[in-house]
Design a protein around this motif. Structure first.
Motif, short mmCIF file in Angstrom:
data_model
loop_
_atom_site.label_atom_id
_atom_site.label_comp_id
_atom_site.label_asym_id
_atom_site.label_seq_id
_atom_site.Cartn_x
_atom_site.Cartn_y
_atom_site.Cartn_z
N UNK A 75 -2.51 4.31 5.10
CA UNK A 75 -1.76 4.06 6.33
C UNK A 75 -0.90 2.80 6.30
N UNK A 76 -0.81 2.13 5.13
CA UNK A 76 -0.09 0.85 5.10
C UNK A 76 1.42 1.01 5.22
N UNK A 97 2.91 3.01 7.19
CA UNK A 97 3.14 3.06 8.63
C UNK A 97 3.19 1.66 9.23
N UNK A 98 2.23 0.82 8.79
CA UNK A 98 2.17 -0.54 9.33
C UNK A 98 3.43 -1.33 9.03
#
Lengths: 542, 106
Positions: free
Chosen positions: B44-45, B47-48
């Motif tokens: 999910x990085x 997205x961050x």
């Protein structure tokens, strides 16, 4: 007058490659690697850091949140912090190392606060420093690494170490996978901070962790220690990647029919979950968390809820299927053997930090949560960075050193067919994922797995050089294979159950085996024992 | 796994190409492409780090999922993780609300 540059110098190189001259090369840009790079640069060293992915997002920490073994320097608190984990770790820790890691972790965590890490403040106004949010922490560490003057090479997996005429490690070379060329760094010392090996199990953030540094170091002659402590499994939703075992402390685990799995628990009952999973699906519901705990979980670890919020599951009210994902030596305690306070390995010029190094000195044979690993990454990174810089400073002029490539597997011309990376990775996973082989160990089953792994190695060692497209994956899968062989050979040698290492055929801890198991070798894997530090002191006192 | 780059909001800044630890994206003349979806580790990085909330990572780590961009927009799922960790201007107070210290030792 010429001013000595404190940055690594890019030197001319042939087409298709870049070359740097540095004092210290750090391989790996997670917590340990960034602490090592910053610490070496603070000693005046010219440092290059090469990361397989992106320094700041790479590794197990960046994607997660982690506890940190941060304990105020009050003697009673420190004593309790050391004592309460000794039994779990099988009494293999070393008090002197625990103490210096607690000291260094405390100091460096406080520097994080000075650097602007947003530690939470509790109701009494006290800054709480025993937890770090991975993305926030590693974004800050990247920034500090750059500010320290370190040259960062992103998307630059190392493929092999370089050694000098005497066999001392003198740099490394690898790929720049987004630029489709190669890099070489000539250095006076190298820190391996490539993390552990989680065998591409998709445990959170760990698919970059395939044991690459182990293989490179082994090809240069390095040894390993405690590789039998390599079989922790983390709980996640069956379909998802987010492993946050702490939160499953509030879970009830059930079979398909809704009945409770006897003895199943996140802590102290994970083997019951593993046994149940060999029979069929297991479900969890975090029904022991009250409203207050639910709120704390949400703010403390937002990513834990992504697999639920995005599938419409309420984990506190609904049952969802769970699985156990192998964390290997990422949360195991085995790794490169450390021989002194500067985290030097058995090979001159080569240092190890973080999960690439053994954590036996502070964890023994069990780590539990991430807090000790995080403390180890901070501390061993600092020790190794300083040690490597010191080594470089005393090295003298490196001009005229003739360097050669230490890498062998998938890098040299051989008669056999090249490695098929995906097939090899799958074959290794088939030997290390099954609970009945790795979670619950037994001589016959370990021996059978080892025989198959050794056969694979024979093929790999005769395989021709991989193509440019395949070479990284080929090296990764070969690293997984080598790691599995050190693990299981060490597991066979420890004929008892201790720490996370469980033997069905030797279910008890045996006081006569309170020693460390060293391992190494590629074509021939060997093991040996070393006495625990206290045994050495006791002998000296007699 | 990463499922979609929203062409409406993506500005071709290529940050995702740089920050993805497993090198899933490729640059193009236009917006990046998901070139190696099978290498995604569902961390999910990306997205961050996406300043436009143009990316969506499905929580299914092993199998690709069909996602409906319009539904994601309607349910405010784009950028939900970034808001939750306090990496947006409106939510930056959340960067320091970690309460893990109350949960340890359970």
């Amino acid at each position: 007058m010429t001013v000595q540059s404190t940055r690594a110098q890019r030197v001319s190189a042939r087409a298709g490659s870049v070359e740097f001259d540095a004092d210290v090369l750090v391989i790996g840009g997670g917590p340990a690697g960034t602490w090592a790079a910053i610490s070496a640069a603070e000693q005046g060293a010219r440092v290059v850091l090469a990361d397989k992915g992106f320094c700041g997002t790479s590794g197990a920490t960046a994607a997660a949140g982690t506890g940190v073994w941060y304990v105020d320097p009050e003697p009673a608190l420190r004593e309790a912090a050391m004592a309460n984990r000794e039994k779990l770790g099988g009494h293999l820790q070393d008090r002197r190392w625990m103490s210096r890691v607690l000291d260094r972790t405390y100091e460096q965590s406080n520097r994080l606060a000075d650097w602007g890490y947003p530690y939470p403040v509790d109701d009494k106004g006290k800054s709480q420093r025993n937890s770090l949010q991975g993305p926030e922490y590693m974004r800050l560490m990247r920034k500090r690494t750059k500010q320290a003057g370190v040259t960062i090479l992103d998307h630059s997996p190392a493929l092999e170490l370089l050694v000098d005429e005497k066999g001392a490690v003198a740099g490394a070379s690898g790929l720049r996978r987004q630029k489709h060329d190669r890099w070489t760094v000539r250095a006076r010392a190298v820190v391996v901070a490539t993390g552990g090996c989680a065998f591409l199990s998709k445990t959170l953030g760990s698919n970059v962790l395939t044991g690459d540094g182990y293989l490179m170091a082994a090809e240069a002659g390095a040894e390993f220690s405690s590789m039998e402590f390599s079989n922790p499994y983390a709980i996640s939703a069956a379909y998802g990647s987010v492993t946050k075992t702490l939160f499953f402390g509030w879970a009830t685990f059930t079979y398909e029919d809704g009945s409770v799995v006897p003895g199943a628990a996140s802590k102290g009952g994970r083997s019951a979950i593993a046994r149940a999973l060999t029979q069929g699906p297991v479900y969890a519901r975090l029904d022991k968390a009250d409203g207050e705990v639910q709120r704390q979980m949400r703010v403390s670890q937002p990513n834990f809820f992504l697999p639920f919020d995005r599938t419409g599951i309420d984990p506190f009210a609904d049952r969802f299927p769970v699985t156990l994902r192998l964390e290997g030596t990422v949360r195991g305690t085995g790794g490169l053997r450390i021989v002194d306070d500067s985290c030097a390995t058995t090979v001159a010029g080569l240092y190890a930090a973080g999960d690439a190094a053994t954590r036996e000195l502070i964890c023994g044979g069990f780590t539990g949560g991430g807090s000790h690993n995080a403390a180890w990454a901070i501390s061993s990174g600092t020790f190794a960075g300083q040690g490597a810089a010191d080594h470089a400073r005393h090295f003298g002029p490196a001009r005229g050193r003739r360097l050669s490539s230490a890498g062998i597997v998938a890098l040299r011309q051989r008669a056999g067919r090249p490695v098929k990376p995906a097939d090899l990775a799958k074959a290794v996973q088939n030997e290390v994922f099954p609970y009945e082989l790795n979670y619950f160990r037994e001589a016959g089953r370990l021996g059978g797995a080892l025989e198959r792994l050794d056969t694979l190695w024979t093929e790999v060692s005769q395989a021709d050089a991989a193509t440019a497209d395949d070479v990284l994956r080929a090296r990764e899968s070969a690293s997984m294979l080598a790691t599995a062989r050190w693990m299981y050979r060490s597991g066979l040698a420890r004929q008892e159950s201790r720490g996370m290492h469980r033997r069905d055929d030797f279910p008890d801890q045996d006081d006569r085996q309170r020693h460390y198991i060293t391992s190494g070798g590629l074509d021939e894997v060997w093991t040996a024992t070393r006495p625990h530090a206290e045994a050495v002191y006791a002998e000296a006192a007699e | 796994m990463i499922e979609v780059i929203d062409a409406q909001s993506c500005t071709s800044c290529d940050i995702c190409v740089n920050v993805c630890p497993t090198n899933v994206f490729d640059k193009t003349d236009g917006i990046p492409v998901i070139a190696r979806q099978g290498d995604c580790q569902t961390c999910f990085l990306c997205e961050l780090y996406c300043p436009e909330d143009a990316l969506f990572v499905s929580p299914f780590a092993e199998v690709a999922q069909h996602v409906d961009l319009e539904m994601l927009r309607q349910n405010a799922l784009l950028g939900s993780y970034r808001r939750a960790v306090g990496w947006t201007e409106e939510t930056k107070h959340r960067r320091e609300i970690d309460r893990s210290y109350l949960l340890f030792g359970h």
